[in-house]
Design a protein around this motif. Structure first.
Motif, PDB file in Angstrom:
ATOM      1  N   ASP A  18       0.613  -1.054   0.266  1.00  0.00           N
ATOM      2  CA  ASP A  18       0.316   0.408   0.252  1.00  0.00           C
ATOM      3  C   ASP A  18       1.321   1.112  -0.673  1.00  0.00           C
ATOM      4  O   ASP A  18       1.143   1.941   1.190  1.00  0.00           O
ATOM      5  CB  ASP A  18      -0.325   0.110   1.721  1.00  0.00           C
ATOM      6  CG  ASP A  18      -2.390   1.287   1.143  1.00  0.00           C
ATOM      7  OD1 ASP A  18      -1.483   2.151   0.691  1.00  0.00           O
ATOM      8  OD2 ASP A  18      -3.024   0.695   1.719  1.00  0.00           O
ATOM      9  N   PRO A  19       0.902   2.139  -0.950  1.00  0.00           N
ATOM     10  CA  PRO A  19       2.379   2.999  -1.656  1.00  0.00           C
ATOM     11  C   PRO A  19       1.542   4.049  -0.393  1.00  0.00           C
ATOM     12  O   PRO A  19       2.165   4.192   0.440  1.00  0.00           O
ATOM     13  CB  PRO A  19       1.980   3.428  -3.108  1.00  0.00           C
ATOM     14  CG  PRO A  19       1.501   2.576  -3.648  1.00  0.00           C
ATOM     15  CD  PRO A  19       0.705   1.474  -2.809  1.00  0.00           C
ATOM     16  N   ASP A  20       0.110   4.677  -0.640  1.00  0.00           N
ATOM     17  CA  ASP A  20      -0.237   5.890  -0.325  1.00  0.00           C
ATOM     18  C   ASP A  20      -0.404   5.388   1.417  1.00  0.00           C
ATOM     19  O   ASP A  20       0.291   6.205   2.021  1.00  0.00           O
ATOM     20  CB  ASP A  20      -2.121   5.539  -0.308  1.00  0.00           C
ATOM     21  CG  ASP A  20      -1.940   5.982  -1.859  1.00  0.00           C
ATOM     22  OD1 ASP A  20      -0.659   6.669  -2.654  1.00  0.00           O
ATOM     23  OD2 ASP A  20      -2.914   5.844  -2.830  1.00  0.00           O
ATOM     24  N   ALA A  21      -0.716   4.318   1.992  1.00  0.00           N
ATOM     25  CA  ALA A  21      -0.140   4.014   3.327  1.00  0.00           C
ATOM     26  C   ALA A  21       1.263   4.424   3.686  1.00  0.00           C
ATOM     27  O   ALA A  21       1.566   5.097   4.562  1.00  0.00           O
ATOM     28  CB  ALA A  21      -0.656   2.850   4.211  1.00  0.00           C
ATOM     29  N   LEU A  22       1.914   3.600   3.099  1.00  0.00           N
ATOM     30  CA  LEU A  22       3.878   4.034   3.308  1.00  0.00           C
ATOM     31  C   LEU A  22       3.942   5.546   3.555  1.00  0.00           C
ATOM     32  O   LEU A  22       4.235   5.742   4.664  1.00  0.00           O
ATOM     33  CB  LEU A  22       4.040   3.060   2.620  1.00  0.00           C
ATOM     34  CG  LEU A  22       5.672   3.274   2.718  1.00  0.00           C
ATOM     35  CD1 LEU A  22       6.209   1.572   3.033  1.00  0.00           C
ATOM     36  CD2 LEU A  22       6.896   3.819   1.800  1.00  0.00           C
ATOM     37  N   ALA A  23       3.823   6.330   2.513  1.00  0.00           N
ATOM     38  CA  ALA A  23       4.052   7.141   2.441  1.00  0.00           C
ATOM     39  C   ALA A  23       2.787   8.575   3.464  1.00  0.00           C
ATOM     40  O   ALA A  23       4.598   9.400   3.979  1.00  0.00           O
ATOM     41  CB  ALA A  23       3.201   7.846   0.870  1.00  0.00           C
ATOM     42  N   ALA A  51       8.491   2.440  -7.502  1.00  0.00           N
ATOM     43  CA  ALA A  51       9.354   1.688  -8.376  1.00  0.00           C
ATOM     44  C   ALA A  51      10.899   0.451  -8.016  1.00  0.00           C
ATOM     45  O   ALA A  51      10.953  -0.140  -8.463  1.00  0.00           O
ATOM     46  CB  ALA A  51      10.205   2.623  -8.447  1.00  0.00           C
ATOM     47  N   ALA A  52      11.379   0.482  -6.505  1.00  0.00           N
ATOM     48  CA  ALA A  52      11.486  -0.656  -5.674  1.00  0.00           C
ATOM     49  C   ALA A  52      10.767  -1.537  -5.945  1.00  0.00           C
ATOM     50  O   ALA A  52      11.690  -2.998  -6.500  1.00  0.00           O
ATOM     51  CB  ALA A  52      12.012  -0.250  -4.346  1.00  0.00           C
ATOM     52  N   LYS A  53       9.827  -1.828  -5.392  1.00  0.00           N
ATOM     53  CA  LYS A  53       8.595  -2.957  -5.705  1.00  0.00           C
ATOM     54  C   LYS A  53       8.395  -3.653  -6.591  1.00  0.00           C
ATOM     55  O   LYS A  53       9.135  -4.331  -7.220  1.00  0.00           O
ATOM     56  CB  LYS A  53       6.868  -2.660  -4.961  1.00  0.00           C
ATOM     57  CG  LYS A  53       6.785  -3.209  -4.681  1.00  0.00           C
ATOM     58  CD  LYS A  53       7.283  -4.037  -3.621  1.00  0.00           C
ATOM     59  CE  LYS A  53       6.340  -4.175  -2.218  1.00  0.00           C
ATOM     60  NZ  LYS A  53       7.089  -5.036  -1.780  1.00  0.00           N
ATOM     61  N   GLU A  54       8.591  -2.570  -8.052  1.00  0.00           N
ATOM     62  CA  GLU A  54       8.413  -2.566  -9.530  1.00  0.00           C
ATOM     63  C   GLU A  54       9.261  -3.596 -10.150  1.00  0.00           C
ATOM     64  O   GLU A  54       8.926  -4.428 -10.244  1.00  0.00           O
ATOM     65  CB  GLU A  54       7.598  -1.712 -10.386  1.00  0.00           C
ATOM     66  CG  GLU A  54       5.975  -1.285 -10.468  1.00  0.00           C
ATOM     67  CD  GLU A  54       5.753  -0.149 -11.025  1.00  0.00           C
ATOM     68  OE1 GLU A  54       6.574   0.717 -11.389  1.00  0.00           O
ATOM     69  OE2 GLU A  54       4.907  -0.023 -10.575  1.00  0.00           O
ATOM     70  N   THR A  56      11.804  -5.077  -7.812  1.00  0.00           N
ATOM     71  CA  THR A  56      12.449  -6.432  -6.628  1.00  0.00           C
ATOM     72  C   THR A  56      11.628  -7.295  -6.616  1.00  0.00           C
ATOM     73  O   THR A  56      11.825  -8.581  -5.897  1.00  0.00           O
ATOM     74  CB  THR A  56      13.192  -5.897  -6.138  1.00  0.00           C
ATOM     75  OG1 THR A  56      12.342  -5.191  -5.257  1.00  0.00           O
ATOM     76  CG2 THR A  56      14.334  -4.831  -6.924  1.00  0.00           C
ATOM     77  N   HIS A  57      10.068  -7.175  -6.679  1.00  0.00           N
ATOM     78  CA  HIS A  57       9.403  -7.390  -6.155  1.00  0.00           C
ATOM     79  C   HIS A  57       9.774  -8.168  -4.724  1.00  0.00           C
ATOM     80  O   HIS A  57       9.044  -9.495  -4.573  1.00  0.00           O
ATOM     81  CB  HIS A  57       8.712  -8.876  -6.807  1.00  0.00           C
ATOM     82  CG  HIS A  57       8.225  -7.997  -7.679  1.00  0.00           C
ATOM     83  ND1 HIS A  57       7.432  -7.879  -8.199  1.00  0.00           N
ATOM     84  CD2 HIS A  57       9.258  -7.991  -9.457  1.00  0.00           C
ATOM     85  CE1 HIS A  57       7.341  -7.453  -9.913  1.00  0.00           C
ATOM     86  NE2 HIS A  57       8.219  -7.144 -10.418  1.00  0.00           N
ATOM     87  N   HIS A  58       9.675  -7.267  -3.848  1.00  0.00           N
ATOM     88  CA  HIS A  58      10.330  -7.745  -2.440  1.00  0.00           C
ATOM     89  C   HIS A  58       9.262  -7.295  -1.431  1.00  0.00           C
ATOM     90  O   HIS A  58       8.664  -6.613  -1.393  1.00  0.00           O
ATOM     91  CB  HIS A  58      11.862  -6.514  -1.885  1.00  0.00           C
ATOM     92  CG  HIS A  58      11.600  -5.529  -1.697  1.00  0.00           C
ATOM     93  ND1 HIS A  58      10.761  -3.840  -2.979  1.00  0.00           N
ATOM     94  CD2 HIS A  58      10.495  -4.345  -0.457  1.00  0.00           C
ATOM     95  CE1 HIS A  58      10.523  -3.149  -2.828  1.00  0.00           C
ATOM     96  NE2 HIS A  58      10.446  -3.290  -0.947  1.00  0.00           N
ATOM     97  N   VAL A  59      10.189  -8.866  -0.762  1.00  0.00           N
ATOM     98  CA  VAL A  59       9.110  -8.901   0.999  1.00  0.00           C
ATOM     99  C   VAL A  59      10.160  -8.686   1.880  1.00  0.00           C
ATOM    100  O   VAL A  59      11.251  -8.982   1.850  1.00  0.00           O
ATOM    101  CB  VAL A  59       8.625 -10.227   0.644  1.00  0.00           C
ATOM    102  CG1 VAL A  59       7.862 -10.302   1.644  1.00  0.00           C
ATOM    103  CG2 VAL A  59       7.593 -10.864  -0.248  1.00  0.00           C
ATOM    104  N   GLY A  80      13.846 -11.079  -2.480  1.00  0.00           N
ATOM    105  CA  GLY A  80      13.104 -10.653  -3.693  1.00  0.00           C
ATOM    106  C   GLY A  80      14.046 -11.138  -5.388  1.00  0.00           C
ATOM    107  O   GLY A  80      14.603 -11.821  -5.341  1.00  0.00           O
ATOM    108  N   ASP A  81      13.447 -10.154  -6.170  1.00  0.00           N
ATOM    109  CA  ASP A  81      14.254 -10.029  -7.696  1.00  0.00           C
ATOM    110  C   ASP A  81      15.421  -9.422  -7.520  1.00  0.00           C
ATOM    111  O   ASP A  81      15.225  -8.873  -8.410  1.00  0.00           O
ATOM    112  CB  ASP A  81      13.201 -10.163  -8.728  1.00  0.00           C
ATOM    113  CG  ASP A  81      12.231 -11.255  -8.442  1.00  0.00           C
ATOM    114  OD1 ASP A  81      12.364 -11.939  -8.538  1.00  0.00           O
ATOM    115  OD2 ASP A  81      11.209 -10.776  -9.197  1.00  0.00           O
ATOM    116  N   PHE A  82      16.230  -9.950  -7.022  1.00  0.00           N
ATOM    117  CA  PHE A  82      17.745  -8.916  -7.131  1.00  0.00           C
ATOM    118  C   PHE A  82      18.539  -9.908  -6.451  1.00  0.00           C
ATOM    119  O   PHE A  82      18.886 -10.904  -6.457  1.00  0.00           O
ATOM    120  CB  PHE A  82      17.579  -7.952  -6.144  1.00  0.00           C
ATOM    121  CG  PHE A  82      17.336  -8.569  -4.266  1.00  0.00           C
ATOM    122  CD1 PHE A  82      18.340  -8.774  -3.356  1.00  0.00           C
ATOM    123  CD2 PHE A  82      15.819  -7.998  -4.599  1.00  0.00           C
ATOM    124  CE1 PHE A  82      18.045  -8.634  -2.566  1.00  0.00           C
ATOM    125  CE2 PHE A  82      15.439  -8.697  -2.488  1.00  0.00           C
ATOM    126  CZ  PHE A  82      17.027  -8.204  -1.608  1.00  0.00           C
TER     127      PHE A  82
END
Length: 106
Positions: A18-23, A51-54, A56-59, A80-82
């Protein structure tokens, strides 16, 4: 783990993607330092996170907490994908008046 409410809100928003809640957990003058870059203000922080989530799809999974009150450090496992995933990173939060004013990830 007994995290300050605002730090828990950061990781909850991260978990929900949730990028809005995170911000929303950051003050208007907040900065995030990550991978040699500095992101200023909630909008730039939101854009950085999206951008980082898109990319690396990180958790992120918190594993250890240190500090209290206005300085909190959370060690978290990030996968994630890194390269070299998963890694353990430190999230160093500075909190003022119930908002995050600085986050340094390293």
């Amino acid at each position: 783990m007994d995290m300050p409410k605002i730090v828990k809100a950061y990781f909850d928003a991260e978990h929900r993607n949730d990028p809005d809640a995170l911000a929303g957990v950051f003050s208007t003058e907040a900065i995030v330092k990550d991978e040699g870059a500095v992101h200023r203000g909630p909008r730039a922080i939101r854009d950085w996170w999206v951008a980082a989530k898109e990319r690396t799809h990180h958790v992120t999974a918190p594993i250890e907490l240190a500090g209290s009150d206005d300085k909190v450090s959370v060690r978290a496992r990030v996968s994630g994908d890194f390269p070299n995933s998963p890694v353990t990173l430190e999230f160093a939060f500075t909190i003022e008046q119930g908002k995050i004013v600085e986050l340094e990830i390293g």
